[in-house]
Design an enzyme around this catalytic site. Structure first.
Site, PDB file in Angstrom:
ATOM      1  N   GLU A 140       9.935  25.184  -4.321  1.00 57.68           N
ATOM      2  CA  GLU A 140      10.544  24.006  -4.488  1.00 57.68           C
ATOM      3  C   GLU A 140      11.138  24.989  -5.678  1.00 57.68           C
ATOM      4  O   GLU A 140      12.298  24.127  -5.358  1.00 57.68           O
ATOM      5  CB  GLU A 140       9.510  22.647  -4.758  1.00 57.68           C
ATOM      6  CG  GLU A 140       9.059  22.116  -4.274  1.00 57.68           C
ATOM      7  CD  GLU A 140       9.955  20.901  -3.202  1.00 57.68           C
ATOM      8  OE1 GLU A 140      11.339  20.928  -3.497  1.00 57.68           O
ATOM      9  OE2 GLU A 140       9.796  21.116  -1.770  1.00 57.68           O
TER      10      GLU A 140
ATOM     11  N   SER B  11     -22.481 -36.237   0.955  1.00 60.62           N
ATOM     12  CA  SER B  11     -23.957 -35.945   0.991  1.00 60.62           C
ATOM     13  C   SER B  11     -24.279 -34.991   0.272  1.00 60.62           C
ATOM     14  O   SER B  11     -25.786 -35.365   0.071  1.00 60.62           O
ATOM     15  CB  SER B  11     -23.903 -37.143   2.484  1.00 60.62           C
ATOM     16  OG  SER B  11     -24.182 -37.785   3.008  1.00 60.62           O
TER      17      SER B  11
END
Lengths: 148, 791
Positions: free
Chosen positions: B203, B482
């Site tokens: 690089e 319930s």
């Protein structure tokens, strides 16, 4: 805290270091503390060993983590909840100590020695939280159970 | 060439600027000269702007680089799977867990993260993982199963017994900053020394010489690009690339290029090459995992090779370096040839530059890419659970901290239970939706918890289990129907002198006037009044009229007290309809309430977090197990003995054959008016599950608790490793076989015999001995059932 420790030691224990798993607080006589149930698995015993070492080293948070692991493995083992309660009492987390002791009692199935120790923890925790009357009642329960 | 005079001029002017500080008298002459100079004023303004801007950029560079180099997302882990001899776990479950953890199958497992299975025996090379309390080391282990129990756990090489072991936990997600960058920071001394050398070779060859910018390289690139007629070469130094990624956006403008150059020079001025290289290695973008961006070599190494960076070989390092140019262009699966070609170029250049020898080059080039193809998304979205987690975390941590400090969050989620629950939700809801022609409107919420530790193991809040939207489990407040009845019955049973399971209740029509004068006349689900019925039948058959009478008799105050002790959050309003569940609760609140039933009266806050560690693995906060005796265990065992009968012989009996007979279960169905909500809350000795089904706009679903929610509950519970409900013996509690029809004791072999708990002395004294003559065929089953119920 020191005073509490003295009371705890006076009631549960005295000195010397026998190798027994479980939570043994500084100053406690390991021989007089609650031994793990006979059916306790070796995995749990290993963790209890580590929890005892951590407690001795004053690393209560680590002991807490290890004890929680034991409860996940054997949730119906009453003595494991008792150890957690004892540690919380030592950490000054009284409400939690009371809850855990009651849980241990709920699973104790007639183990009166264990139940007596649980009631002692409740007595101390109540006393420390300012509930003198409740502490005395708990202490009475402990005595009755011890006599059995 | 054209630029040179300008640069000189700048230098000169900078010198002069220094002088001006020393002598103001001379400065006027200096100013005057410049102002006289053609374009002088403009140049002066530009110069001042430039200096000011540079100072600003210098501040930006130092501030950002110094103080918050990277926002590190919080990483969220599942519970670790813990194995030990005697653990109840099926070999299939272990294999699934290993697959979720991306352990790879290998004939001879050596590398951490590999395993082999032959029948009931596994050899696993485990990975190292640091937990709060201890570090689990890498080990080669052998696990043997017999049925669904681990019978042996050993070191594979030495044969030594291992008492217990934790696998690494599953990474279930992260809490990301808005840009969703993820990285695993590495220090330069932990990086293979070859990596920075390859990076320099490929690089930026002049990295160690330049001051941030390499003009020669820029020139070379310019010429190459002009020749090619497009951008083929970049002249950016490593420093520039770092600046570009770290401080700047992706736009290709002259201004950005300008900033990049200035900032690169500034960065080099303040920091040495080592620091810049380390930052580059951590910053560079190397891939995409769905919406998560993989940055830095540390994380990329785990992501592509499932290994720590320090363990990568030359081939693997070169492959990662190859990706820098474009992780998507060189995608390992989509474009393996491109990537391999690029890797070979990296290797060639490394050799040319003297980084690697000829032998190393030849050897590495012969290797295939070896990118881990099995890499799934490391983040498995369980959006409902993650949402709950965030809410619980927000009590102590601001959002900004969650997405920046690199916290490690250990949760209670059980990835196996969660995945099964998700699968069953999708299948069951789809099929019910089709059956009832609900046009994909049927929605769902499901929660599974551990009864003893109060840990949330699984949470689903949408039929599309991957959809992160409305969290029904936490936010959908619906009438519970319930599910309220056990609260009413428990309130009654807490007065053992007044009520027991055989107390007769009047199930006939009832008309109540509310304060506004309206009359409320509740009906039973089957529209039939059943006359005088024992309390146990009224509960197991969920009779409304009998329940309302019981509730009115017990009184709102007592019911409200019980409700709050169980974990209800708000006072109940004192009107009769609440007795039949005209109370809105979220599925999570229902789970909290039923947790107290399941845990014999001990209330524990449901938890999704075990502990939070900071980025260094130090503990920040624990979320310990807490229990509080909310209701005496004896009363809760009374009600639980009734809830067991709901499953054995009541409205939930359809689930009974679906789950192993030796597991005793308890629970309650719930259905609301016009079949709008279908509920089931049920538990074993080890697990609690709450399921809700309904539509977001409150339409009728055509489903009762039993035909909807209960079925999904059964699907989920059938896959769990369960223990049965057990009652804890006390001196004051007896469990006896009774015949609810006659209200008498009976013997276990009689048809209709039901085991129920009574406070000692309140059980019936008279006994009937199968007067009907019917004798159960399989007495043994009943006897065994009873043994299991009581330890």
């Amino acid at each position: 805290m020191k005073k509490l420790l003295l009371i705890v030691s006076g009631l549960l224990l005295t000195s010397c270091a026998v190798k027994q798993p479980g939570v043994v607080l500084p100053g406690e006589d390991p021989a007089k503390t609650i031994a793990p149930d006979r059916g306790t698995s070796s995995a749990v015993i290993t963790l209890l060993d580590k929890a005892r070492d951590a407690t001795r080293a004053g690393d209560y948070q680590r002991a807490e983590v290890l004890l929680e692991r034991t409860v996940r493995i054997e949730p119906r083992n009453a003595s494991l909840w008792h150890y957690m309660a004892k540690l919380r009492l030592h950490q000054g987390r009284y409400d939690e100590a009371i809850g855990l002791s009651s849980k241990s009692n709920n699973l104790a199935r007639g183990n009166s020695k264990l139940m007596a120790d649980n009631w002692r923890i409740i007595a101390h925790a109540r006393y420390q939280s300012g509930d003198r009357q409740g502490a005395e009642q708990a202490q009475d329960r402990a005595r009755q159970l011890q006599a059995q | 060439m054209a630029k040179r005079p300008t640069r000189k001029r700048k230098k000169k002017s900078r010198k002069k600027k220094v002088k001006t500080r020393k002598s103001t008298s001379r400065s006027s002459g200096w100013f005057a000269k410049i102002r006289q100079w053609p374009w002088g004023k403009a140049a002066l303004v530009l110069l001042i702007l430039f200096v000011g801007y540079t100072v600003y950029l210098d501040f930006v560079v130092r501030d950002q680089f110094e103080h918050n180099r990277w926002s590190l997302p919080a990483h969220v882990y599942s519970r670790p799977l813990e194995v030990y001899e005697g653990a109840r776990l099926s070999p299939e479950s272990l294999e699934r867990e290993l697959n979720i953890l991306n352990y790879r199958y290998a004939f001879a497992p050596r590398d951490p993260g590999t395993f082999q299975r032959s029948g009931n025996e596994f050899v696993v090379a485990t990975r190292k993982f640091r937990f709060w309390d201890t570090e689990e080391a890498e080990r080669r282990i052998q696990i043997r199963f017999s049925g669904d129990i681990i019978t042996s756990l050993k070191e594979a090489d030495s044969g030594r017994d291992i008492t217990l072991l934790r696998f690494d936990p599953v990474l279930i997600g992260g809490i990301y900053p808005s840009h969703r960058e993820d990285r695993l920071l590495v220090k330069l001394d932990e990086v293979p020394p070859l990596l920075p050398k390859i990076l320099v070779a490929v690089e930026d060859r002049k990295f160690h010489e330049h001051h941030g910018v390499n003009l020669m390289a820029i020139g070379r690139a310019l010429i190459a690009n002009i020749k090619a007629g497009k951008s083929v070469q970049g002249g950016s130094t490593i420093t520039q690339q770092l600046v570009k990624n770290y401080f700047l956006t992706n736009e290709r403008t002259l201004r950005r290029k300008f900033n990049e150059v200035i900032m690169s020079v500034l960065l080099e001025l303040h920091y040495d090459k080592q620091e810049i290289m380390q930052a580059y290695i951590n910053e560079v973008y190397l891939g995409q995992d769905v919406s998560r961006a993989i940055h830095g070599f540390g994380l990329a190494s785990r992501f592509y090779f499932d290994k720590p960076l320090a363990q990568l070989d030359l081939n693997q390092l070169a492959t990662l370096v190859a990706l820098i140019r474009g992780p998507s262009f060189y995608h390992p699966e989509r474009h393996p040839d491109r990537l391999k070609k690029r890797r070979d170029i990296i290797l060639d250049v490394s050799h040319e530059q003297g980084v690697i020898t000829k032998q190393e080059l030849v050897a590495a080039k012969q290797l295939p890419l070896r990118v881990n193809k099995q890499r799934h998304s490391a983040t498995t979205p369980h959006p409902a659970f993650m949402d709950l987690l965030r809410r619980q975390l927000r009590e102590y941590y601001p959002d900004s901290m969650l997405s920046s400090e690199g916290l490690r969050i250990f949760t209670t989620l059980d990835p196996l239970v969660q995945r099964d629950a998700e699968k069953h939700v999708r299948q069951r809801v789809d099929s019910l939706d089709r059956q009832k022609q609900l046009d994909e409107q049927l929605q769902v919420a499901a929660i599974v918890t551990n009864v003893n530790s109060a840990e949330i193991l699984a949470l689903v809040s949408d039929r599309n289990t991957q959809f992160a939207g409305y969290n029904r489990a936490l936010d959908a407040s619906r009438p519970i129907g319930s599910l309220m009845k056990p609260v009413v019955y428990l309130s009654a049973l807490r007065q053992p002198n007044k009520y027991n399971w055989l107390t007769q209740l009047n199930d006939t029509s009832i008309h109540l006037k509310d304060p506004s004068g309206d009359v409320w006349s509740p009906k039973n689900y089957d529209n039939i009044s059943h006359g005088m019925v024992p309390m146990i039948t009224a509960l197991t058959q969920s009779y409304n009229q009998a329940t309302v009478r019981l509730g009115l008799d017990v009184g709102f105050e007592k019911i409200n007290e019980t409700y709050l002790q169980l974990g209800g959050e708000k006072q109940l309003p004192a009107y009769p309809a609440i007795l039949l569940g005209a109370v809105e609760m979220t599925p999570m609140q229902v789970a909290q309430m039923y947790q107290t039933f399941a845990a014999n009266g001990f209330r524990s806050p449901l938890r999704s977090i075990r502990e939070v560690l900071n980025a260094n693995g130090e503990p920040l906060r624990r979320y310990p197990i807490k229990v509080q005796q909310a209701i005496d265990s004896q009363s809760v065992q009374l009600i639980n003995s009734g809830l067991i009968q709901v499953v054995e012989a009541g409205t939930a009996s359809s689930v009974r054959p679906r789950i192993a007979q030796d597991i005793i279960l308890a629970g309650k169905t719930g259905t609301t008016d016009d079949l709008r909500d279908s509920w089931f809350a049920g538990f074993s000795g080890s697990h609690l599950g709450v399921v809700w089904m309904g539509t977001d706009d409150n339409q009728s679903t055509g489903l009762t608790g039993s035909s909807g929610a209960l079925r999904l509950w059964g699907d989920i519970f059938r896959d769990l490793t369960l223990t049965g409900v057990q009652l804890e013996a006390t001196d004051d509690l007896v469990v006896v076989p009774v015949n609810p029809g006659s209200g008498k004791l009976t013997s276990i072999e009689c048809e209709g015999a039901v085991y129920l708990a009574f406070v000692q002395g309140t059980e019936p004294v008279e006994s009937d001995s199968c007067t009907s003559g019917k004798i159960k065929e399989q007495i043994e089953d009943t006897v065994n059932w009873f043994k299991r119920l009581f330890r």
